[in-house]
Design a protein around this motif. Structure first.
Motif, PDB file in Angstrom:
ATOM      1  N   PHE A  40      43.864  38.712  38.253  1.00 10.04           N
ATOM      2  CA  PHE A  40      43.475  37.307  38.260  1.00 10.04           C
ATOM      3  C   PHE A  40      42.876  36.895  36.913  1.00 10.04           C
ATOM      4  CE2 PHE A  40      43.663  38.246  42.743  1.00 10.04           C
ATOM      5  CZ  PHE A  40      44.171  37.085  43.296  1.00 10.04           C
ATOM      6  N   ALA A  41      43.064  35.627  36.575  1.00 16.91           N
ATOM      7  CA  ALA A  41      42.465  35.057  35.366  1.00 16.91           C
ATOM      8  C   ALA A  41      42.372  33.550  35.549  1.00 16.91           C
ATOM      9  CB  ALA A  41      43.300  35.392  34.123  1.00 16.91           C
ATOM     10  N   SER A  99      42.061  33.329  30.671  1.00 15.86           N
ATOM     11  CA  SER A  99      40.904  34.130  30.306  1.00 15.86           C
ATOM     12  C   SER A  99      40.262  34.729  31.550  1.00 15.86           C
ATOM     13  CB  SER A  99      39.867  33.275  29.563  1.00 15.86           C
ATOM     14  OG  SER A  99      38.719  34.059  29.236  1.00 15.86           O
ATOM     15  N   PRO A 100      39.697  35.935  31.417  1.00 20.18           N
ATOM     16  CA  PRO A 100      38.944  36.491  32.538  1.00 20.18           C
ATOM     17  C   PRO A 100      37.605  35.776  32.693  1.00 20.18           C
ATOM     18  CG  PRO A 100      38.736  37.907  30.625  1.00 20.18           C
ATOM     19  CD  PRO A 100      39.750  36.856  30.271  1.00 20.18           C
ATOM     20  N   SER A 149      38.562  37.765  25.004  1.00 19.76           N
ATOM     21  CA  SER A 149      38.584  36.999  26.258  1.00 19.76           C
ATOM     22  C   SER A 149      39.774  36.052  26.347  1.00 19.76           C
ATOM     23  CB  SER A 149      37.288  36.193  26.408  1.00 19.76           C
ATOM     24  OG  SER A 149      37.172  35.243  25.357  1.00 19.76           O
ATOM     25  N   ILE A 150      40.693  36.124  25.384  1.00 21.27           N
ATOM     26  CA  ILE A 150      41.896  35.282  25.403  1.00 21.27           C
ATOM     27  C   ILE A 150      43.094  36.127  25.781  1.00 21.27           C
ATOM     28  CG2 ILE A 150      43.393  33.731  24.104  1.00 21.27           C
ATOM     29  CD1 ILE A 150      40.571  32.660  24.524  1.00 21.27           C
ATOM     30  N   CYS A 202      31.196  33.704  35.829  1.00 28.15           N
ATOM     31  CA  CYS A 202      32.219  34.461  36.573  1.00 28.15           C
ATOM     32  C   CYS A 202      33.222  35.113  35.623  1.00 28.15           C
ATOM     33  CB  CYS A 202      32.949  33.553  37.553  1.00 28.15           C
ATOM     34  SG  CYS A 202      31.931  33.056  38.959  1.00 28.15           S
ATOM     35  N   ASN A 203      33.588  36.331  35.952  1.00 28.34           N
ATOM     36  CA  ASN A 203      34.538  37.092  35.140  1.00 28.34           C
ATOM     37  C   ASN A 203      35.439  37.885  36.080  1.00 28.34           C
ATOM     38  OD1 ASN A 203      35.708  39.281  33.531  1.00 28.34           O
ATOM     39  ND2 ASN A 203      34.303  38.639  31.908  1.00 28.34           N
ATOM     40  N   THR A 204      36.735  37.731  35.927  1.00 29.83           N
ATOM     41  CA  THR A 204      37.679  38.358  36.852  1.00 29.83           C
ATOM     42  C   THR A 204      37.801  39.866  36.660  1.00 29.83           C
ATOM     43  OG1 THR A 204      39.552  37.885  35.381  1.00 29.83           O
ATOM     44  CG2 THR A 204      39.051  36.250  37.082  1.00 29.83           C
ATOM     45  N   THR A 205      37.203  40.406  35.598  1.00 27.14           N
ATOM     46  CA  THR A 205      37.211  41.864  35.428  1.00 27.14           C
ATOM     47  C   THR A 205      36.014  42.513  36.121  1.00 27.14           C
ATOM     48  OG1 THR A 205      35.970  41.802  33.333  1.00 27.14           O
ATOM     49  CG2 THR A 205      38.376  41.643  33.203  1.00 27.14           C
TER      50      THR A 205
END
Length: 245
Positions: free
Chosen positions: A87-88, A127-128, A188-189, A223-226
């Motif tokens: 997800f991103a 971006s994550p 982050s890109i 929030c960060n998807t990683t």
């Protein structure tokens, strides 16, 4: 377009006949245009509530958003079984979301529809980090309107034909992407050249006029998807949504 039924009228009607009557009263071609708009859009957009929302995103304006056609979803599922997915986030100015709803996220690099530079190469920029993608959600970016209140102007304020209102509205999508090894990641890109490998799953809206805007916006920005906890939250919510349909 200004003669189309308002969102308030659409919600208030009890049946299709009432809606047809409203269209007929507004003009000869209104009913045909209205039916074309509805029938030609395959997007599935549902307002979420309670434990069907991602609490980490803060905002109460959350939607399940499936913008891909059934055929594209089927192709995506096939590729996912082979490669897996992740997800991103994807952010874009409010004036682009009509197209995204109808066609999904598209790779516009090298076309007249390209909004930003391509410092990291051609493709769809994701971006994550929610904070990074929110930076691409500037209202009026395409139109070059500095300090634009694109989200609240023109006929929408007069006719009620407005899905979301407010100055400097920010909209963000959480997308699922096929992990085929062809994703260019620079910090982050993340750049995805094959837009067939991107589908939307959630839509988040942030309204600056909301009393809790600063709190919800700051919360979402973290929030960060990683992050494994956020990944678990996404999986849990998606399972609950599946149980509901």
């Amino acid at each position: 377009i200004s003669k189309l039924p308002s969102m308030q009228q659409i919600v208030a009607t009890n049946n299709e006949e009432d809606l047809d009557k409203i269209c007929a009263e507004r003009g000869e071609y209104v009913q045909g245009v209205f039916r074309w708009i509805i029938s030609s859009c395959s997007a599935h957009l549902v307002s979420l509530s309670g434990d069907r929302r991602l609490a980490s995103m803060g905002t109460s304006f959350q939607f399940l958003m499936y913008s891909a056609s059934p055929e594209r979803e089927q192709a995506f599922a096939t590729a996912k079984r082979t490669h897996g997915s992740f997800f991103a986030f994807h952010g874009s100015p409010i004036e682009n979301w009509h197209s995204i709803l109808r066609k999904g996220v598209k790779n516009c690099s090298g076309t007249s529809l390209q909004l930003h530079g391509a410092s990291y190469g051609p493709g769809v920029y994701l971006s994550p980090n929610a904070s990074a993608s929110l930076g691409y959600s500037k209202v009026g970016y395409r139109l070059g309107i500095k300090g634009s209140n694109f989200g609240s102007v023109a006929s929408s304020s007069r006719s009620g034909n407005q899905f979301i209102s407010g100055e400097q509205v920010k909209i963000l999508a959480l997308c699922e992407i096929i992990d085929d090894g062809n994703i260019k990641k620079t910090g982050s890109i993340w750049v995805v050249a094959n837009d067939e490998h991107i589908v939307t799953r959630f839509l988040f809206v942030f309204l600056p006029q909301s009393p809790d805007f600063n709190e919800t916006f700051d919360k979402a920005s973290r929030c960060n998807t990683t992050d494994t906890n956020f990944q678990s939250e996404i999986s849990t919510v998606m399972e609950k949504i599946k149980e509901s349909y």
